[in-house]
Design an enzyme around this catalytic site. Structure first.
Site, PDB file in Angstrom:
ATOM      1  N   LYS A   1      -8.677   8.516  12.848  1.00  0.00           N
ATOM      2  CA  LYS A   1      -9.471   8.480  11.956  1.00  0.00           C
ATOM      3  C   LYS A   1      -9.544   6.917  11.378  1.00  0.00           C
ATOM      4  O   LYS A   1      -8.842   6.275  10.729  1.00  0.00           O
ATOM      5  CB  LYS A   1      -8.850   9.288  10.349  1.00  0.00           C
ATOM      6  CG  LYS A   1      -9.916   9.335   9.267  1.00  0.00           C
ATOM      7  CD  LYS A   1      -9.031   9.420   7.996  1.00  0.00           C
ATOM      8  CE  LYS A   1      -8.692   7.780   7.544  1.00  0.00           C
ATOM      9  NZ  LYS A   1      -9.719   6.891   7.419  1.00  0.00           N
TER      10      LYS A   1
ATOM     11  N   GLU B   1       2.320  -0.991  10.318  1.00  0.00           N
ATOM     12  CA  GLU B   1       2.184  -2.294  10.410  1.00  0.00           C
ATOM     13  C   GLU B   1       1.549  -2.496   8.675  1.00  0.00           C
ATOM     14  O   GLU B   1       0.447  -1.926   8.643  1.00  0.00           O
ATOM     15  CB  GLU B   1       1.475  -2.847  11.310  1.00  0.00           C
ATOM     16  CG  GLU B   1       1.667  -2.125  12.436  1.00  0.00           C
ATOM     17  CD  GLU B   1       2.190  -2.954  13.473  1.00  0.00           C
ATOM     18  OE1 GLU B   1       2.638  -3.955  13.307  1.00  0.00           O
ATOM     19  OE2 GLU B   1       2.380  -2.509  14.859  1.00  0.00           O
TER      20      GLU B   1
ATOM     21  N   CYS C   1      -3.953  -9.674   7.846  1.00  0.00           N
ATOM     22  CA  CYS C   1      -2.739  -9.774   7.472  1.00  0.00           C
ATOM     23  C   CYS C   1      -2.025 -11.129   7.582  1.00  0.00           C
ATOM     24  O   CYS C   1      -0.745 -11.330   6.938  1.00  0.00           O
ATOM     25  CB  CYS C   1      -1.961  -8.487   8.250  1.00  0.00           C
ATOM     26  SG  CYS C   1      -2.165  -8.749   9.889  1.00  0.00           S
TER      27      CYS C   1
ATOM     28  N   GLU D   1      -0.402  -9.877  -2.119  1.00  0.00           N
ATOM     29  CA  GLU D   1      -1.172 -10.138  -0.929  1.00  0.00           C
ATOM     30  C   GLU D   1      -2.890 -10.096  -1.845  1.00  0.00           C
ATOM     31  O   GLU D   1      -3.059  -8.900  -2.548  1.00  0.00           O
ATOM     32  CB  GLU D   1      -1.294  -8.990   0.073  1.00  0.00           C
ATOM     33  CG  GLU D   1      -2.220  -9.195   1.016  1.00  0.00           C
ATOM     34  CD  GLU D   1      -2.016  -8.149   2.074  1.00  0.00           C
ATOM     35  OE1 GLU D   1      -1.964  -6.831   1.862  1.00  0.00           O
ATOM     36  OE2 GLU D   1      -2.059  -8.446   3.287  1.00  0.00           O
TER      37      GLU D   1
HETATM   38  P1  NAD Z   1      -5.468   0.928   3.608  1.00  0.00           P
HETATM   39  O1  NAD Z   1      -4.037   0.920   3.338  1.00  0.00           O
HETATM   40  O2  NAD Z   1      -6.349   0.982   2.099  1.00  0.00           O
HETATM   41  O3  NAD Z   1      -6.143   1.520   4.642  1.00  0.00           O
HETATM   42  C1  NAD Z   1      -5.824   1.823   5.870  1.00  0.00           C
HETATM   43  C2  NAD Z   1      -6.088   3.167   6.561  1.00  0.00           C
HETATM   44  O4  NAD Z   1      -5.075   4.040   5.653  1.00  0.00           O
HETATM   45  C3  NAD Z   1      -7.361   3.611   6.184  1.00  0.00           C
HETATM   46  O5  NAD Z   1      -7.762   4.211   7.670  1.00  0.00           O
HETATM   47  C4  NAD Z   1      -7.479   4.593   5.122  1.00  0.00           C
HETATM   48  O6  NAD Z   1      -8.418   5.560   5.195  1.00  0.00           O
HETATM   49  C5  NAD Z   1      -5.995   5.216   5.297  1.00  0.00           C
HETATM   50  N1  NAD Z   1      -5.516   5.719   4.137  1.00  0.00           N
HETATM   51  C6  NAD Z   1      -5.548   5.697   2.845  1.00  0.00           C
HETATM   52  N2  NAD Z   1      -4.978   6.475   2.134  1.00  0.00           N
HETATM   53  C7  NAD Z   1      -4.297   7.287   2.844  1.00  0.00           C
HETATM   54  C8  NAD Z   1      -3.358   8.286   2.835  1.00  0.00           C
HETATM   55  N3  NAD Z   1      -2.863   8.816   1.803  1.00  0.00           N
HETATM   56  N4  NAD Z   1      -2.861   8.920   3.730  1.00  0.00           N
HETATM   57  C9  NAD Z   1      -3.400   8.585   5.251  1.00  0.00           C
HETATM   58  N5  NAD Z   1      -4.148   7.530   5.374  1.00  0.00           N
HETATM   59  C10 NAD Z   1      -4.622   6.954   4.236  1.00  0.00           C
HETATM   60  O7  NAD Z   1      -5.726  -0.695   4.154  1.00  0.00           O
HETATM   61  P2  NAD Z   1      -6.939  -1.528   4.347  1.00  0.00           P
HETATM   62  O8  NAD Z   1      -7.893  -1.904   3.215  1.00  0.00           O
HETATM   63  O9  NAD Z   1      -7.878  -0.737   5.329  1.00  0.00           O
HETATM   64  O10 NAD Z   1      -6.564  -2.713   5.297  1.00  0.00           O
HETATM   65  C11 NAD Z   1      -6.053  -3.927   4.635  1.00  0.00           C
HETATM   66  C12 NAD Z   1      -4.518  -3.815   4.872  1.00  0.00           C
HETATM   67  O11 NAD Z   1      -4.125  -3.698   6.179  1.00  0.00           O
HETATM   68  C13 NAD Z   1      -3.941  -5.312   4.352  1.00  0.00           C
HETATM   69  O12 NAD Z   1      -2.711  -4.848   3.557  1.00  0.00           O
HETATM   70  C14 NAD Z   1      -3.518  -5.848   5.612  1.00  0.00           C
HETATM   71  O13 NAD Z   1      -2.497  -6.804   5.439  1.00  0.00           O
HETATM   72  C15 NAD Z   1      -3.103  -4.835   6.445  1.00  0.00           C
HETATM   73  N6  NAD Z   1      -3.028  -4.984   7.595  1.00  0.00           N
HETATM   74  C16 NAD Z   1      -1.606  -5.021   8.318  1.00  0.00           C
HETATM   75  C17 NAD Z   1      -1.797  -5.521   9.640  1.00  0.00           C
HETATM   76  C18 NAD Z   1      -0.403  -5.686  10.509  1.00  0.00           C
HETATM   77  O14 NAD Z   1      -0.478  -5.988  11.551  1.00  0.00           O
HETATM   78  N7  NAD Z   1       0.739  -5.904   9.847  1.00  0.00           N
HETATM   79  C19 NAD Z   1      -2.695  -5.725  10.692  1.00  0.00           C
HETATM   80  C20 NAD Z   1      -3.970  -5.603  10.022  1.00  0.00           C
HETATM   81  C21 NAD Z   1      -4.287  -5.269   8.373  1.00  0.00           C
END
Ligand code: NAD
Length: 519
Positions: free
Chosen positions: A206, A287, A321, A420
């Protein structure tokens, strides 16, 4: 016999033919905007009338595509289909599974400009940042193909025991829920999918709501190399509905997630609850976020440090990130470094990245991010001295443009120095000396990336030991990890300590089976 793994080179947009190819790819991608995309479960194309739109953040009235609002029932169906496919996919030889990845890598290499174009339009990436993302996706495919073959049979690690013929095999887990973020919309899904599939698992994927077109194209690329139906199932819809069900389904065996701390913690907790009919403990590979720091001492090459701070803070509008959103500078050189950082950042160009490679920073990803970052800028004006930016940039298309924004004299424990923000906002913090700087570095709940600029050998060694992050960089910027070179992933609230692009990464998608046959 495979040639040795080598990272993919980046495109040189200064070459007229590369520039022309990128412009042609953008024109083609634009000519295909506004289509409606289905769910694809077990190879079956499922159209839905209930859809949501994905937009161009540089021009929010431009619809990139319409995507099915999947439901919890769709998630159940997809997981069921993936479970069926697992019955056969798990026994396909690792060499054969690896060949799908290698073909996908070759196809993606040929279609680089096309994927770059989708990311420029749907995620607001600059050409340079889009190209890095595509190259990383190629690298994941190439690297995991080789690693999967290496780890499949580890019998050679066992001690000999002549009465028995002994073996040790890393076998797949089952059905994986693959839930990536939007900020590396090609590389992160491709890495998670490649890792899960090449080790013999089947998946439900997804993509993030902000970048479903790129998610669809990633899936399509993998289907195009002939993956059997049901191995990779594609769902779109709200994370808290579709993603949540993928996490809680009793048939899900593991979750490969990258995203925010908040959602990561929800998944960690809910994946641990045993559902009726569930036969295993789910594995969560998470992650999460970061609040990464660049520390500069008085012995550093200050020009390198200033350049590194700006690149780390504002690459992809700070929406990484690994973004270096804190610069911690010792008192003796604070003014000099701070002034130079502001000077360099003030020259960054902000605009719609489809205009060309001269745009350094595009928009932030959507209205929600725009509002959240603006709120943090407001908080920043209470907590520090605004040195650059601060005000949104007006555009005729109402894009979500924010300038590089820098606050000076920020206290180490201020909100903009601890939380963040995920946008182009840099907090500069003064430290009395290197020791205090190192303490400040380790003062957040995260531990993802960090950098030290110093020419003092003892301090470099101390940082190697005490700068507590998964990815430490000495005398270079804190972003830009390369697959197979800088295994990537953080400590503490940055995730479950997994290392994408590292030699051990695939083990998380497997379980070890010891077999002994008495002879
Ligand atoms: P997010 O957590 O809002 O969403 C990530 C994914 O989770 C999306 O596909 C979303 O639809 C899904 N999601 C949301 N609620 C959910 C639930 N209850 N159950 C299951 N899935 C759900 O994050 P974002 O805004 O897409 O991305 C930004 C974040 O990602 C930042 O915090 C960034 O630091 C982090 N990030 C981390 C890494 C790493 O390698 N550590 C890499 C890239 C991004």
């Amino acid at each position: 016999m495979l040639p040795a793994y080598n990272i993919e080179s980046f495109s040189d947009f200064n070459k007229p033919e590369t520039d022309a190819a990128m412009r042609a790819a953008l024109a083609k991608a634009k000519s295909e905007l506004g289509r409606t995309y289905p769910l694809v479960i077990g190879g079956e194309v499922i159209q839905r009338s209930d859809t949501f739109t994905s937009i161009n953040p540089s021009n929010p009235s431009q619809v990139i595509g319409n995507f099915a609002n999947g439901t919890a029932e769709d998630a159940d169906h997809a997981i069921q289909v993936a479970s069926e496919a697992f019955k056969t996919w798990q026994y396909v030889s690792v060499e054969e599974r690896a060949r799908y990845l290698l073909r996908a890598a070759a196809a993606l290499r040929r279609r680089k400009a096309e994927f770059n174009a989708y990311m420029i339009l749907e995620a607001g990436k600059s050409w340079y940042e889009a190209d890095i993302d595509t190259a990383e996706a190629v690298d994941f495919l190439e690297f995991y193909a080789r690693q999967a073959v290496r780890i499949a049979d580890e019998s050679h690690t066992l001690a000999p025991y002549p009465p028995e013929q002994v073996g040790y095999y890393n076998i797949p887990l089952g059905v994986g829920a693959i839930i990536p973020p939007w900020n590396f919309p090609t590389a992160i899904p491709m890495g998670l999918l490649a890792a899960a599939i090449v080790t013999g698992n089947t998946v439900v994927f997804k993509p993030a709501e902000q970048t479903p077109l790129i998610g669809y194209k990633v899936a399509e690329l993998l289907w195009s190399v002939g993956l059997p139906k049901g191995v990779l199932n594609f769902l779109t819809g709200p994370g808290e509905v579709v993603g949540a069900r993928m996490v809680t389904s009793p048939l899900t065996r593991f979750i490969g997630f990258t995203g925010s701390k908040q959602v990561g913690l929800w998944i960690y907790e809910n994946a641990a609850k045993i559902q009726p009919g569930q036969k295993w403990l789910k594995r969560s590979i998470l992650e999460m976020g970061g609040k990464d720091a660049v520390l500069v001492d008085e012995t550093a090459n200050l020009e390198d440090a200033a350049q590194g701070i700006v690149q780390g803070a504002f690459g992809f509008q700070g929406q990484k990130c690994s973004a270096g959103s804190r610069a911690i500078i010792v008192d003796a050189v604070y003014d000099q470094v701070a002034n130079r950082v502001v000077e360099i950042a003030s020259k960054l160009t902000v605009g719609s990245p489809d205009e060309g490679n001269h745009i350094n920073m595009g928009p932030v990803v959507d209205q929600e991010a725009f509002n959240k970052i603006k709120d943090y800028i407001e908080i920043g004006t209470q907590e520090g001295k605004l040195l650059l930016g601060g005000q949104p940039i007006e555009s005729p298309t109402n894009g979500y443009f924010l300038p590089p924004t820098i606050f000076g004299d920020v206290a180490w424990d201020a909100r903009i120095a601890q939380e963040e923000i995920f946008g182009p906002v840099l907090a500069m913090v003064k430290a009395s000396d290197f020791s205090e700087g190192l303490r400040i570095v380790n003062s957040t709940e995260y531990g993802l990336t960090g950098a030290l600029f110093s020419n003092d050998r003892e301090r470099l060694e101390q940082a190697r030991r005490e700068f507590h992050v998964g990815n430490l960089y000495l005398n270079r910027k804190c972003s830009g990890a390369l697959v197979g070179i800088h295994p990537f992933g953080g400590f503490n609230m940055s995730g479950t300590d997994s290392k994408g692009g590292g030699a051990d990464y695939l083990l998380q998608f497997t379980q070890g089976k010891s077999v002994a046959e008495r002879l």
